[in-house]
Design an enzyme around this catalytic site. Structure first.
Site, PDB file in Angstrom:
ATOM      1  N   HIS A 149       0.831  -1.206   0.000  1.00  0.00           N
ATOM      2  CA  HIS A 149       0.000   0.000   0.000  1.00  0.00           C
ATOM      3  C   HIS A 149       0.871   1.264   0.000  1.00  0.00           C
ATOM      4  CE1 HIS A 149      -3.714   2.285   1.195  1.00  0.00           C
ATOM      5  NE2 HIS A 149      -2.810   3.105   1.694  1.00  0.00           N
ATOM      6  N   GLU A 150       1.779   1.342   0.951  1.00  0.00           N
ATOM      7  CA  GLU A 150       2.633   2.542   1.017  1.00  0.00           C
ATOM      8  C   GLU A 150       3.537   2.610  -0.208  1.00  0.00           C
ATOM      9  OE1 GLU A 150       1.821   4.782   3.139  1.00  0.00           O
ATOM     10  OE2 GLU A 150       0.507   3.427   4.270  1.00  0.00           O
TER      11      GLU A 150
ATOM     12  N   HIS B  92       1.719   4.462  -2.858  1.00  0.00           N
ATOM     13  CA  HIS B  92       1.792   5.914  -2.617  1.00  0.00           C
ATOM     14  C   HIS B  92       3.164   6.449  -3.045  1.00  0.00           C
ATOM     15  CE1 HIS B  92      -1.944   6.734  -0.505  1.00  0.00           C
ATOM     16  NE2 HIS B  92      -1.724   5.843   0.442  1.00  0.00           N
TER      17      HIS B  92
ATOM     18  N   GLU C 195      -4.769   7.818  -2.962  1.00  0.00           N
ATOM     19  CA  GLU C 195      -5.233   6.539  -2.420  1.00  0.00           C
ATOM     20  C   GLU C 195      -5.532   5.547  -3.548  1.00  0.00           C
ATOM     21  OE1 GLU C 195      -4.877   6.078   0.662  1.00  0.00           O
ATOM     22  OE2 GLU C 195      -6.055   4.316   1.171  1.00  0.00           O
TER      23      GLU C 195
HETATM   24 ZN    ZN Z   1      -3.156   5.220   1.874  1.00  0.00          ZN
END
Ligand code: ZN
Length: 505
Positions: free
Chosen positions: A269-270, A273, A299
């Site tokens: 997830h990170e 980003h 996101e």
């Molecule tokens: Zn996030």
């Protein structure tokens, strides 16, 4: 370049550098700073941020901007400017108007209130004591109503607050998206609950040594194209991504030896980003052309990698043998199908950050409904815990037994971040639409992923999303990439197809 524009950009670069200095201090605060220096550090961060704010809202900057933009209406003097430069100025004006709409005393008062409120929220949550936090929340809601009036709005105060997180979207649009999501998700959750397919989740709660989890996460990050010469991963209590420049984008992760999915999917997830921030054009640093479009689009990048890639079968065709090699005792005898079922288990639960793909947006929906009603004065802060529990029971089918796992679970309201939650839902929807555009445009994308080629997707995202900066608004980006406006349809279809198969529905 146009000399008048150059003056504005030079000043923006200084302001951005100051903000990035504060970001370095904040990164250190969350990772390596000794706990005894919290007070000194918060003064250092707030000093640097106030210097940045003072320069951005100064008369000098106002005068340089006024030569190029009508400060009241936003009309740009396009003489000699190309489209990119016009878009740059539109964004600068937007941010400048937001920053100057609030009186300095108001901003200071809100900052003091929310800094206290976050502290009180932590204690209240630890002691399971809503009454301790509620007076602060009442004040925050009052000030947020005032803030909305300072900014102005057409329909309702929530519109004015959304604008900080997701420029150009309205409360009505969010409401309409939830109106489509709500029945579809509740129906799907209901069918899954009655499925006879066994829950494999326990596979992920065996003992998985943290150092081995770390190594596997780093392998995936590096395959995703996260450039470790321009970034690093550290550990922190809450995972986050921060950027000081496209050449320095850092992420953190949280590992738990008894929970494989926390570190694994948190890291992916990170990483999503971080790829966005590393993919911005460094030559535009300091300007909106080197910034992410919105929180929702940010996101979309993390959820795309975490869920649409990281929880997909093609991804695990390649990575599962590698994971098994690291954890032969735990997973060596577990078939891929069972592992795939485990990482995609739907388990209606109380806590948003632990929610699966299917129930996640229901958590967001109840927060949206409640904060909007608070702002409109339709419900009171006192009634919130009861309303929260009712909504959880109705939408997710579970009821909190304490306020700590109910209304007090998220830090957002204590931070004054009202209007933030919908960006999580938007991220899931934008992400799905963007991923389907990638599937349509890249030959055999899933085949490539199944062979461990993640770079083709990263390159496509870089070209089609990352490098644009704020050249387009979120809605425009989606329309241009997919030929369709933002909609819940593709996300719902994806969930139905995936989970009907997983749960034999
Ligand atoms: Zn996030």
């Amino acid at each position: 370049m146009n000399r008048k524009l150059e003056i504005v950009i030079t000043e923006l670069e200084v302001i951005t550098q100051l903000r990035k200095v504060a970001a370095v201090l904040a990164w250190d605060q969350e990772t390596y700073m000794p706990s005894g220096s919290a007070q000194a550090r918060s003064e250092q961060i707030s000093l640097v941020l106030s210097l940045a704010h003072a320069r951005f809202t100064s008369d000098t900057f106002r005068q340089s901007l006024a030569i190029l933009v009508d400060l009241d209406g936003g009309a740009i003097d396009r003489d000699g400017l190309d489209l990119r430069q016009v878009r740059l100025l539109e964004n600068v004006w937007h941010d400048w108007r937001r920053a100057t709409a609030l009186p300095v005393e108001f901003v200071g008062e809100l900052a003091r209130l929310t800094s206290q409120a976050q502290h009180v929220w932590q204690e209240a949550r630890a002691q399971n004591d809503y009454a301790r936090f509620s007076p602060y929340l009442e004040k925050i809601i009052d000030m947020k109503r005032q803030e909305a009036r300072f900014h102005g709005f057409e329909d309702e105060p929530y519109d004015a607050l959304l604008e900080d997180y997701e420029t150009g979207i309205t409360t009505k649009q969010i409401e309409q998206l939830f109106a489509v999501l709500r029945p579809a998700l509740i129906e799907l959750v209901g069918r899954i609950k009655s499925s006879k397919v066994p829950d494999r989740h326990a596979l992920l709660t065996q003992e998985f040594p943290e150092d081995l989890q770390w190594e596997f996460g780093m392998e995936v990050l590096s395959d995703m194209g996260y450039d470790l010469k321009k970034g690093r991963q550290d550990r922190s209590a809450h995972p986050f991504t921060t950027d000081f420049h496209p050449s320095d984008v850092r992420i953190t992760t949280r590992l738990n030896a008894r929970d494989l999915s926390m570190g694994l999917f948190g890291t992916i997830h990170e990483g999503g980003h971080a790829l966005y921030e590393q993919g911005l054009e460094a030559k535009y640093f300091g300007t909106p052309l080197c910034e992410a479009i919105s929180l929702g689009i940010h996101e979309s990048q993390s959820r795309l990698w975490e869920n649409y890639v990281g929880r997909s079968m093609p991804f695990w065709r390649h990575y599962y043998p590698r994971l098994q090699a690291r954890f032969p005792g735990q997973l060596g005898a577990v078939p891929l199908d069972d592992f795939y079922a485990a990482i995609n288990a739907v388990r209606p639960s109380l806590i948003r950050v632990e929610a699966d793909e299917v129930t996640y947006n229901l958590h967001i929906m109840l927060r949206f409904d409640l904060e909007r009603a608070l702002l409109n004065g339709d419900v009171t802060v006192k009634d919130l815990p009861g309303l929260w529990d009712q909504a959880m029971a109705k939408y997710v089918g579970v009821t909190p037994s304490t306020v700590a796992e109910g209304v007090l679970q998220d830090i957002h309201w204590g931070m004054g971040a009202i209007g933030y939650f919908p960006t999580y839902m938007l991220g899931n929807l934008y992400g799905r639409q963007i991923y389907e555009a990638a599937l349509a445009q890249i030959d055999d994308l899933e085949e490539r992923i199944a062979q461990g080629d993640l770079l083709t997707l990263r390159e496509w995202l870089r070209d089609n999303v990352h490098r644009l900066g704020r050249l387009k608004r979120a809605g425009e980006l989606i329309q241009d990439l997919t030929g369709q406006p933002l909609s819940a349809g593709p996300f719902i279809k994806y969930l139905q197809a995936k989970y009907e198969r997983l749960y034999d529905l």
